[in-house]
Design a protein around this motif. Structure first.
Motif, PDB file in Angstrom:
ATOM      1  N   ARG A 166      -0.727  -5.622 -41.720  1.00  0.00           N
ATOM      2  CA  ARG A 166      -1.647  -6.398 -40.656  1.00  0.00           C
ATOM      3  C   ARG A 166      -2.412  -4.956 -40.311  1.00  0.00           C
ATOM      4  N   LEU A 167      -1.757  -3.851 -39.886  1.00  0.00           N
ATOM      5  CA  LEU A 167      -2.066  -2.473 -38.950  1.00  0.00           C
ATOM      6  C   LEU A 167      -2.517  -1.863 -39.855  1.00  0.00           C
ATOM      7  N   ARG A 168      -1.755  -1.397 -41.165  1.00  0.00           N
ATOM      8  CA  ARG A 168      -2.484  -0.794 -41.962  1.00  0.00           C
ATOM      9  C   ARG A 168      -3.853  -1.668 -42.699  1.00  0.00           C
TER      10      ARG A 168
ATOM     11  N   ASN B 212     -12.068   2.000 -32.603  1.00  0.00           N
ATOM     12  CA  ASN B 212     -10.721   2.133 -33.085  1.00  0.00           C
ATOM     13  C   ASN B 212     -10.269   0.686 -32.632  1.00  0.00           C
ATOM     14  N   VAL B 213      -8.900   0.766 -32.572  1.00  0.00           N
ATOM     15  CA  VAL B 213      -8.335  -0.385 -33.339  1.00  0.00           C
ATOM     16  C   VAL B 213      -7.443  -0.167 -31.555  1.00  0.00           C
ATOM     17  N   ASP B 214      -8.000  -1.437 -31.443  1.00  0.00           N
ATOM     18  CA  ASP B 214      -7.136  -1.371 -29.648  1.00  0.00           C
ATOM     19  C   ASP B 214      -5.812  -2.068 -29.117  1.00  0.00           C
ATOM     20  N   ALA B 215      -5.548  -1.067 -28.840  1.00  0.00           N
ATOM     21  CA  ALA B 215      -3.372  -1.283 -28.751  1.00  0.00           C
ATOM     22  C   ALA B 215      -3.357  -2.274 -28.158  1.00  0.00           C
ATOM     23  N   VAL B 216      -3.658  -2.525 -27.048  1.00  0.00           N
ATOM     24  CA  VAL B 216      -3.119  -4.062 -26.476  1.00  0.00           C
ATOM     25  C   VAL B 216      -3.507  -4.870 -27.744  1.00  0.00           C
ATOM     26  N   SER B 217      -4.243  -4.893 -28.216  1.00  0.00           N
ATOM     27  CA  SER B 217      -3.347  -5.612 -29.257  1.00  0.00           C
ATOM     28  C   SER B 217      -2.675  -6.011 -30.347  1.00  0.00           C
ATOM     29  N   LEU B 218      -1.857  -4.665 -30.435  1.00  0.00           N
ATOM     30  CA  LEU B 218      -0.732  -4.185 -31.140  1.00  0.00           C
ATOM     31  C   LEU B 218       0.542  -4.735 -30.072  1.00  0.00           C
ATOM     32  N   ALA B 219       0.614  -5.530 -28.457  1.00  0.00           N
ATOM     33  CA  ALA B 219       1.637  -4.969 -27.641  1.00  0.00           C
ATOM     34  C   ALA B 219       2.387  -6.268 -28.274  1.00  0.00           C
ATOM     35  N   ARG B 220       1.932  -7.179 -29.247  1.00  0.00           N
ATOM     36  CA  ARG B 220       3.232  -8.507 -29.004  1.00  0.00           C
ATOM     37  C   ARG B 220       4.157  -8.239 -30.278  1.00  0.00           C
TER      38      ARG B 220
ATOM     39  N   ASP C  38       4.700  -9.847 -32.663  1.00  0.00           N
ATOM     40  CA  ASP C  38       3.824  -9.982 -34.080  1.00  0.00           C
ATOM     41  C   ASP C  38       2.630 -10.486 -34.081  1.00  0.00           C
ATOM     42  N   PRO C  39       1.799  -8.879 -33.715  1.00  0.00           N
ATOM     43  CA  PRO C  39       1.023  -7.892 -33.891  1.00  0.00           C
ATOM     44  C   PRO C  39      -0.493  -8.893 -34.371  1.00  0.00           C
ATOM     45  N   HIS C  40      -1.659  -9.244 -33.626  1.00  0.00           N
ATOM     46  CA  HIS C  40      -2.705  -9.662 -34.652  1.00  0.00           C
ATOM     47  C   HIS C  40      -3.642  -8.721 -34.072  1.00  0.00           C
ATOM     48  N   PRO C  41      -4.318  -7.108 -34.927  1.00  0.00           N
ATOM     49  CA  PRO C  41      -4.915  -6.591 -34.086  1.00  0.00           C
ATOM     50  C   PRO C  41      -6.409  -6.811 -34.144  1.00  0.00           C
ATOM     51  N   LEU C  42      -6.630  -6.463 -33.562  1.00  0.00           N
ATOM     52  CA  LEU C  42      -8.268  -6.128 -32.898  1.00  0.00           C
ATOM     53  C   LEU C  42      -9.094  -4.693 -33.259  1.00  0.00           C
ATOM     54  N   ILE C  43     -10.312  -4.958 -33.571  1.00  0.00           N
ATOM     55  CA  ILE C  43     -11.361  -3.667 -33.306  1.00  0.00           C
ATOM     56  C   ILE C  43     -11.823  -2.868 -32.577  1.00  0.00           C
ATOM     57  N   ASP C  44     -11.533  -2.244 -32.215  1.00  0.00           N
ATOM     58  CA  ASP C  44     -12.594  -1.915 -30.643  1.00  0.00           C
ATOM     59  C   ASP C  44     -13.687  -0.626 -30.758  1.00  0.00           C
ATOM     60  N   LEU C  45     -14.998  -2.146 -31.028  1.00  0.00           N
ATOM     61  CA  LEU C  45     -16.254  -1.595 -31.389  1.00  0.00           C
ATOM     62  C   LEU C  45     -17.296  -2.356 -29.951  1.00  0.00           C
ATOM     63  N   GLY C  46     -16.175  -3.162 -29.647  1.00  0.00           N
ATOM     64  CA  GLY C  46     -17.446  -4.234 -28.504  1.00  0.00           C
ATOM     65  C   GLY C  46     -16.140  -5.836 -28.781  1.00  0.00           C
ATOM     66  N   ARG C  47     -14.861  -5.596 -29.774  1.00  0.00           N
ATOM     67  CA  ARG C  47     -13.859  -6.429 -29.181  1.00  0.00           C
ATOM     68  C   ARG C  47     -14.641  -7.098 -30.688  1.00  0.00           C
ATOM     69  N   CYS C  48     -14.051  -7.073 -32.022  1.00  0.00           N
ATOM     70  CA  CYS C  48     -13.831  -8.076 -32.927  1.00  0.00           C
ATOM     71  C   CYS C  48     -12.419  -7.824 -33.612  1.00  0.00           C
ATOM     72  N   ASN C  49     -12.516  -9.513 -34.543  1.00  0.00           N
ATOM     73  CA  ASN C  49     -10.901  -9.501 -35.128  1.00  0.00           C
ATOM     74  C   ASN C  49     -11.097  -8.812 -36.226  1.00  0.00           C
ATOM     75  N   LEU C  50     -10.683  -9.290 -37.663  1.00  0.00           N
ATOM     76  CA  LEU C  50     -10.206  -8.248 -38.405  1.00  0.00           C
ATOM     77  C   LEU C  50     -11.166  -8.676 -39.401  1.00  0.00           C
ATOM     78  N   ASP C  51     -11.424  -9.760 -39.827  1.00  0.00           N
ATOM     79  CA  ASP C  51     -12.146 -11.068 -40.868  1.00  0.00           C
ATOM     80  C   ASP C  51     -13.837 -10.164 -40.654  1.00  0.00           C
ATOM     81  N   THR C  52     -14.106 -10.330 -39.138  1.00  0.00           N
ATOM     82  CA  THR C  52     -15.583  -9.858 -38.721  1.00  0.00           C
ATOM     83  C   THR C  52     -15.924  -8.680 -38.886  1.00  0.00           C
TER      84      THR C  52
END
Length: 71
Positions: free
Chosen positions: A8-10, A34-42, A44-58
């Motif tokens: 997921r991180l890759r 950028n990759v939202d660092a807070v979303s990686l803290a779990r 089992d991370p589910h990373p978000l992309i910070d551009l106004g916040r959206c998920n990977l599929d979006t």
């Protein structure tokens, strides 16, 4: 679980680069993209992309739409 998290991180890092490239080709620069660092803290991370916040599929759909529009 660690393999999935690493995959997921890759994937999210690749999506950020795709967006940066496609937006750049259209003359758009999002300094905070950028990759939202807070979303990686779990565990089992589910990373978000910070551009106004959206998920990977979006993010991938946005990159594909921008690519298609440019092409």
């Amino acid at each position: 679980m660690a393999v999935q998290a690493a995959e997921r991180l890759r994937a999210v890092e690749e999506a950020v680069e795709q967006l940066r490239t496609e937006l750049g080709e259209m003359g758009v620069k999002l300094p905070s993209l950028n990759v939202d660092a807070v979303s990686l803290a779990r565990d089992d991370p589910h990373p978000l992309i910070d551009l106004g916040r959206c998920n990977l599929d979006t993010a991938l759909r946005l990159a594909a739409a921008l690519h298609k529009a440019r092409g």
